[in-house]
Structures are given as structure tokens and as C-alpha cells.
Write an enzyme that holds these catalytic residues in place. Structure first.
Site, short mmCIF file in Angstrom:
data_model
loop_
_atom_site.label_atom_id
_atom_site.label_comp_id
_atom_site.label_asym_id
_atom_site.label_seq_id
_atom_site.Cartn_x
_atom_site.Cartn_y
_atom_site.Cartn_z
N LYS A 31 0.67 -1.30 0.08
CA LYS A 31 -0.07 -0.02 0.01
C LYS A 31 0.92 1.20 0.08
O LYS A 31 1.71 1.58 0.84
CB LYS A 31 -0.81 0.05 1.20
CG LYS A 31 -1.94 1.10 1.32
CD LYS A 31 -3.01 1.14 2.30
CE LYS A 31 -2.38 1.51 3.85
NZ LYS A 31 -2.37 2.92 3.69
N ASP A 58 -3.33 4.33 -2.05
CA ASP A 58 -4.31 4.61 -1.16
C ASP A 58 -4.40 6.38 -0.94
O ASP A 58 -3.83 6.65 -0.11
CB ASP A 58 -3.84 4.35 0.38
CG ASP A 58 -4.96 4.45 1.39
OD1 ASP A 58 -5.85 5.05 1.10
OD2 ASP A 58 -4.06 4.44 2.54
N LYS A 60 -7.48 8.01 -1.54
CA LYS A 60 -8.69 8.40 -1.01
C LYS A 60 -9.28 9.53 -1.77
O LYS A 60 -9.28 10.67 -1.27
CB LYS A 60 -8.64 8.85 0.49
CG LYS A 60 -8.27 7.48 1.25
CD LYS A 60 -8.31 8.11 2.74
CE LYS A 60 -7.75 6.76 3.66
NZ LYS A 60 -6.58 6.44 3.70
N HIS A 62 -11.53 12.27 -3.38
CA HIS A 62 -12.66 13.06 -3.03
C HIS A 62 -12.82 14.39 -3.65
O HIS A 62 -12.50 15.30 -3.19
CB HIS A 62 -12.52 13.00 -1.63
CG HIS A 62 -14.09 13.53 -0.83
ND1 HIS A 62 -14.10 13.24 0.40
CD2 HIS A 62 -15.22 13.68 -1.51
CE1 HIS A 62 -15.70 13.60 0.58
NE2 HIS A 62 -16.17 13.90 -0.52
N ASP A 63 -13.56 14.31 -4.97
CA ASP A 63 -13.62 15.49 -5.54
C ASP A 63 -14.95 15.43 -6.59
O ASP A 63 -15.76 14.13 -6.24
CB ASP A 63 -12.37 15.50 -6.44
CG ASP A 63 -11.99 17.17 -6.56
OD1 ASP A 63 -13.13 17.98 -6.94
OD2 ASP A 63 -10.83 17.48 -6.49
N ILE A 64 -15.27 16.27 -7.47
CA ILE A 64 -16.21 16.20 -8.26
C ILE A 64 -16.07 14.82 -9.34
O ILE A 64 -15.07 14.75 -9.45
CB ILE A 64 -16.43 17.53 -9.17
CG1 ILE A 64 -15.38 17.91 -9.93
CG2 ILE A 64 -16.80 18.52 -8.10
CD1 ILE A 64 -15.44 19.13 -10.88
N THR A 121 -11.79 5.87 10.58
CA THR A 121 -11.79 5.07 11.81
C THR A 121 -11.48 6.08 13.05
O THR A 121 -11.84 5.86 14.05
CB THR A 121 -10.88 3.93 12.13
OG1 THR A 121 -9.76 3.83 11.60
CG2 THR A 121 -11.72 2.67 11.41
N GLN A 193 -3.58 2.04 17.25
CA GLN A 193 -4.77 1.22 16.67
C GLN A 193 -5.53 0.82 17.93
O GLN A 193 -4.94 0.50 18.96
CB GLN A 193 -4.71 0.02 15.88
CG GLN A 193 -3.74 0.37 14.61
CD GLN A 193 -4.62 0.88 13.32
OE1 GLN A 193 -5.72 1.21 13.74
NE2 GLN A 193 -4.13 0.95 12.21
N ARG A 214 2.88 -1.93 10.56
CA ARG A 214 3.89 -1.60 11.57
C ARG A 214 4.28 -3.24 12.34
O ARG A 214 5.49 -3.35 12.52
CB ARG A 214 3.88 -0.69 12.82
CG ARG A 214 4.10 0.71 12.29
CD ARG A 214 3.48 1.75 13.12
NE ARG A 214 1.79 1.83 13.09
CZ ARG A 214 1.19 2.62 13.55
NH1 ARG A 214 1.66 3.38 14.55
NH2 ARG A 214 -0.05 2.46 13.56
O1 C5P Z 1 0.98 0.18 10.87
P1 C5P Z 1 -0.60 -0.18 10.82
O2 C5P Z 1 -0.72 -1.79 10.80
O3 C5P Z 1 -1.20 0.39 11.95
O4 C5P Z 1 -0.83 0.38 9.55
C1 C5P Z 1 -2.25 0.38 8.91
C2 C5P Z 1 -2.33 1.04 7.82
O5 C5P Z 1 -3.64 1.33 7.40
C3 C5P Z 1 -1.70 2.68 8.11
O6 C5P Z 1 -1.29 3.03 6.69
C4 C5P Z 1 -3.04 3.39 8.10
O7 C5P Z 1 -3.13 4.69 7.56
C5 C5P Z 1 -4.16 2.46 7.15
N1 C5P Z 1 -5.60 2.50 7.81
C6 C5P Z 1 -6.12 2.34 9.07
N2 C5P Z 1 -7.06 2.55 9.51
C7 C5P Z 1 -8.30 3.10 8.46
C8 C5P Z 1 -7.56 3.21 7.16
C9 C5P Z 1 -6.53 3.12 6.77
O8 C5P Z 1 -5.21 1.97 9.74
N3 C5P Z 1 -9.29 3.19 8.85
#
Ligand code: C5P
Length: 236
Positions: A31, A58, A60, A62-64, A121, A193, A214
Site C-alpha cells: 500500500k 491509497d 482516497k 474525493h472531488d467532483i 476510523t 490502533q 508496523r
Molecule cells: O501500521 P499499521 O498496521 O497500523 O498500518 C495500518 C495502515 O492502514 C496505515 O497505512 C493506516 O493509515 C491505514 N488505515 C488504518 N485505518 C483505517 C484506514 C487506513 O489504519 N481506517
């Protein structure tokens, strides 16, 4: 295919390519998000696709509708395998994204997978109310996922705790890409997270792909960590 997509959340192409070289063959793709893309531009996507890697771009969008369609066309010609748009952009915007992906495929490019971002999230019920949405986060997620499906998108990004509800609402063929993977084979460090599932729990809840950063990129032995997570995710 291998469902693990590794988030290359690093600041430079040098670090991203070094990680990709170490992990190649143990994961399903990489990604590339806004940090790496803004630093290195489309060349990082080209460099990965030239090595045969699948790239989830990734950004994302978001526009017309016309502008999002143009962005999808550019990402498709770049060779990105998967890309995303904000479902909150609405049905016409998502339909334009789908049409642009179909048109790229008709023009000889591989048909990219286009998925929707429902509710970030980082947003809770209070944040939704602040932007004028009275539904609960889960209701809003499911409602936007249905809208994405009706508009012809291939799937959505969803937190682990939303995955089962979306699978129930949208059926077996809709793709669900799930980040927030922690615990079990993904190790105990939560980082930032909070609503998490282990790789096997997320797959059982109905995820199609897992985005893992990570727990792999920050591991002392990233290749071994990736192998363990892949094994946990695929041995159901
Ligand atoms: O390092 P980690 O496993 O937390 O990475 C999760 C990846 O998923 C990051 O690139 C983060 O920006 C992305 N992401 C997320 N939660 C979301 C959407 C994307 O953690 N709802």
C-alpha cells in the site's frame, strides 16, 4: 492470492523499495499512501509495478465526478492494482470512478480494483454529529458500503469491527479491505490502533484483504513476521 497488503508508511522511495525487496514473495502487495506518494510521486508506483508488485494506491480521492474519474484514469495507466475514493463523495462520483476503471481496462490496462472509504476510523459518533450525520458510525459505514456497491465499486475499506456487518449487508463477492490488525501473529504492540482484530479473526469476520503496517515493517525480522501473519490469515 495472498491477502496481506503491507502499508509502506515510510518517507522515502529508498526505504520503501528496501522493505518491498525484503518482503517480496511473502505478501500479496504493497500500500502506497499519501506520505510516500507526496514525497516520491508516481515513480514509486512505477518502481514497484516494474518489479511485479501489486500496488494499492491509497490516495482516497474525493472531488467532483469528472476530477475523480481523471484521477482513476491516471492511477490505472500508472499500473496501480487497487485504488480508493471516499464513498461520501456520493453515487455519481463513485459511478464515474467505476466507469473510468472500466474504460482503462477497455484501453488495454489491467482493470484496477476500485474501493470506497466509508467512515474514517478516527471519526466517532460525536465527530459524525459535528459534520451533520446523526447515524451511528456502524450504521453510516453500512449505508455507505451499500451505496458504494450500488454505484458499482468493487468493495470498501473497513475496520475489523465493521467487517462482519458489511459482509452481511453486501454479500460474499464484495471486497472488504481491513486495517487495524493486531494481536496473535501480528504481535501485541497496539501502536495507535484501538479497534483491532488478529489476522485470523479479521479473515473469519469476512475480510478479503488485510492491510498490515508496523507489525511487519517495524518487526526485528520483517520477512519472518510477514510469513507468520500470512500463515495465520490463510490457515482457516
Ligand atoms: O501500521 P499499521 O498496521 O497500523 O498500518 C495500518 C495502515 O492502514 C496505515 O497505512 C493506516 O493509515 C491505514 N488505515 C488504518 N485505518 C483505517 C484506514 C487506513 O489504519 N481506517
Amino acid at each position: 492470492m495472498n491477502p496481506i497488503l503491507v502499508a509502506l508508511d515510510v518517507p522515502s522511495a529508498r526505504e520503501a523499495l528496501a522493505l518491498a525487496d525484503v518482503l517480496r514473495g511473502t505478501v500479496g502487495g504493497y500500500k502506497v499512501g499519501s506520505q510516500l506518494f507526496t514525497a516520491e510521486g508516481p515513480d514509486i508506483v512505477r518502481a514497484l509495478t516494474m518489479r511485479g508488485d501489486r500496488v494499492f494506491l491509497d490516495l482516497k480521492f474525493h472531488d467532483i465526478p469528472n476530477t475523480v474519474a481523471g484521477a482513476i484514469t491516471s492511477a490505472s495507466t500508472l499500473g496501480a492494482w487497487m485504488m480508493n475514493v471516499h464513498a461520501a463523495g456520493g453515487p455519481a462520483m463513485m459511478a464515474a470512478a467505476k466507469t473510468a476503471a472500466d474504460t482503462a481496462a477497455a484501453g488495454g490496462y489491467t482493470r484496477p480494483i476500485v474501493i470506497g472509504v466509508t467512515v474514517l476510523t478516527s471519526m466517532d459518533a460525536a465527530t459524525l454529529r459535528a459534520i451533520g450525520v446523526d447515524k451511528s458510525p456502524l450504521e453510516q459505514v453500512v449505508s455507505l458500503a451499500r451505496m458504494a456497491q450500488d454505484a458499482g465499486l468493487d468493495g470498501v475499506v473497513a475496520s475489523p469491527l465493521e467487517t462482519a456487518a458489511i459482509r452481511a449487508a453486501c454479500g460474499p463477492d464484495f471486497l472488504i479491505v481491513t486495517p487495524g490488525i493486531r494481536g496473535g501473529a501480528a504481535g501485541d504492540a497496539k501502536n495507535d490502533q484501538s479497534r483491532t482484530m488478529t489476522p485470523d479473526e479479521a479473515m473469519r469476520a469476512g475480510a478479503s484483504y488485510l492491510v498490515v503496517g508496523r507489525p511487519i515493517t517495524g518487526a526485528a525480522a520483517p520477512r519472518e513476521a510477514a510469513q507468520q501473519i500470512t500463515t495465520a490469515a490463510t490457515s482457516r
